[in-house]
Enzyme design. Sequence first.
Site, PDB file in Angstrom:
ATOM      1  N   ASP A 120       0.856  -1.189   0.000  1.00  0.00           N
ATOM      2  CA  ASP A 120       0.000   0.000   0.000  1.00  0.00           C
ATOM      3  C   ASP A 120       0.891   1.237   0.000  1.00  0.00           C
ATOM      4  O   ASP A 120       1.557   1.546   0.995  1.00  0.00           O
ATOM      5  CB  ASP A 120      -0.898  -0.018   1.238  1.00  0.00           C
ATOM      6  CG  ASP A 120      -1.947   1.083   1.218  1.00  0.00           C
ATOM      7  OD1 ASP A 120      -1.800   2.048   0.437  1.00  0.00           O
ATOM      8  OD2 ASP A 120      -2.920   0.986   1.989  1.00  0.00           O
TER       9      ASP A 120
ATOM     10  N   ASN B 264       1.846   4.803 -11.768  1.00  0.00           N
ATOM     11  CA  ASN B 264       0.446   4.896 -12.147  1.00  0.00           C
ATOM     12  C   ASN B 264      -0.496   4.982 -10.948  1.00  0.00           C
ATOM     13  O   ASN B 264      -1.558   5.606 -11.056  1.00  0.00           O
ATOM     14  CB  ASN B 264       0.064   3.673 -12.994  1.00  0.00           C
ATOM     15  CG  ASN B 264      -1.435   3.543 -13.149  1.00  0.00           C
ATOM     16  OD1 ASN B 264      -2.062   4.299 -13.885  1.00  0.00           O
ATOM     17  ND2 ASN B 264      -2.030   2.584 -12.438  1.00  0.00           N
TER      18      ASN B 264
ATOM     19  N   TYR C 128      -6.918  16.854  -6.309  1.00  0.00           N
ATOM     20  CA  TYR C 128      -6.441  15.808  -7.222  1.00  0.00           C
ATOM     21  C   TYR C 128      -5.731  16.397  -8.440  1.00  0.00           C
ATOM     22  O   TYR C 128      -4.607  15.988  -8.749  1.00  0.00           O
ATOM     23  CB  TYR C 128      -7.595  14.903  -7.651  1.00  0.00           C
ATOM     24  CG  TYR C 128      -7.228  14.004  -8.807  1.00  0.00           C
ATOM     25  CD1 TYR C 128      -6.375  12.921  -8.623  1.00  0.00           C
ATOM     26  CD2 TYR C 128      -7.716  14.254 -10.090  1.00  0.00           C
ATOM     27  CE1 TYR C 128      -6.026  12.096  -9.693  1.00  0.00           C
ATOM     28  CE2 TYR C 128      -7.367  13.437 -11.159  1.00  0.00           C
ATOM     29  CZ  TYR C 128      -6.518  12.370 -10.947  1.00  0.00           C
ATOM     30  OH  TYR C 128      -6.159  11.573 -12.006  1.00  0.00           O
TER      31      TYR C 128
ATOM     32  N   LYS D 184      -1.613  16.092  -9.765  1.00  0.00           N
ATOM     33  CA  LYS D 184      -1.162  15.711 -11.098  1.00  0.00           C
ATOM     34  C   LYS D 184      -0.326  16.810 -11.745  1.00  0.00           C
ATOM     35  O   LYS D 184       0.575  16.531 -12.542  1.00  0.00           O
ATOM     36  CB  LYS D 184      -2.367  15.345 -11.967  1.00  0.00           C
ATOM     37  CG  LYS D 184      -3.037  14.042 -11.532  1.00  0.00           C
ATOM     38  CD  LYS D 184      -2.034  12.889 -11.495  1.00  0.00           C
ATOM     39  CE  LYS D 184      -2.669  11.557 -11.183  1.00  0.00           C
ATOM     40  NZ  LYS D 184      -1.707  10.443 -11.205  1.00  0.00           N
TER      41      LYS D 184
END
Length: 253
Positions: free
Chosen positions: A64, A93, A158, A162
């Site tokens: 994890d 990813n 989020y 990125k």
Amino acid sequence: MTTGTNTRTALVTGASSGIGEAIARELAADGYTVAVAGRDGERTRTVAEDIVRQGGSAVTVVGDLSQGADAVRAVAARAREQLGGHVDVLVNNAGVYPGGPTESLDDDTVDALLATNIRAPHVLVAELAPAMAEAGSGNIVNIGSWMARVGVPFMALYPATKAAVEQLTRAWAAEYGQRGVRVVTVAPGATATPGNADSADVLAAMTLGTPAGVPVRPVDIARAVRWAVSDEAAFLHGGTIDVDGGIASTRMR
């Protein structure tokens, strides 16, 4: 299962389903021995075993990435050991993508976003890139998002993670590129995966007005990754490949 030193190897995080699974399968089909990494042991093993059944080469790494830097280092160590001592390709990813208004994100959710989407790639690169540089070759692919360069009203943190990934790509390309390690971002658009199957109508509406007109498929991302780590992409350093159906660069409606 271990591999020889001449075997091309890849570690793909978040590979138990969706985009990561597609990438793992695509690289295995291209001749890589792939470390399929995920936090769900059963699903991760199922993907690796199916790759092997189909004639590919794969090993399982369960861990994890949200559970602290030491847990991430353990994933890197297990992958390196099972891949014969070297990781030639790292695909960052794994990611989490909770949405909603800023005030709705609790502290645990914020911590998980930062840990999984930013800290984990940083730790994995710190662990694996130096050996690539010493060997004089290697590839790192960070999976970004079309949301990194636009503002949307239904999630803020989020896309920010990125955007950080894209900046890390640029910095790592500068840091490792002249030592033989290529670093790029592949940025998906609105992608139909098992994890967002309950939002199929939303994805269809989001992509209806794009040049592609439909959501991205995981295999489309996987094919871009396969090309990005190939010799054909030898002069791709620090850039972002948008595999998004045009959602980030066009406005048709």
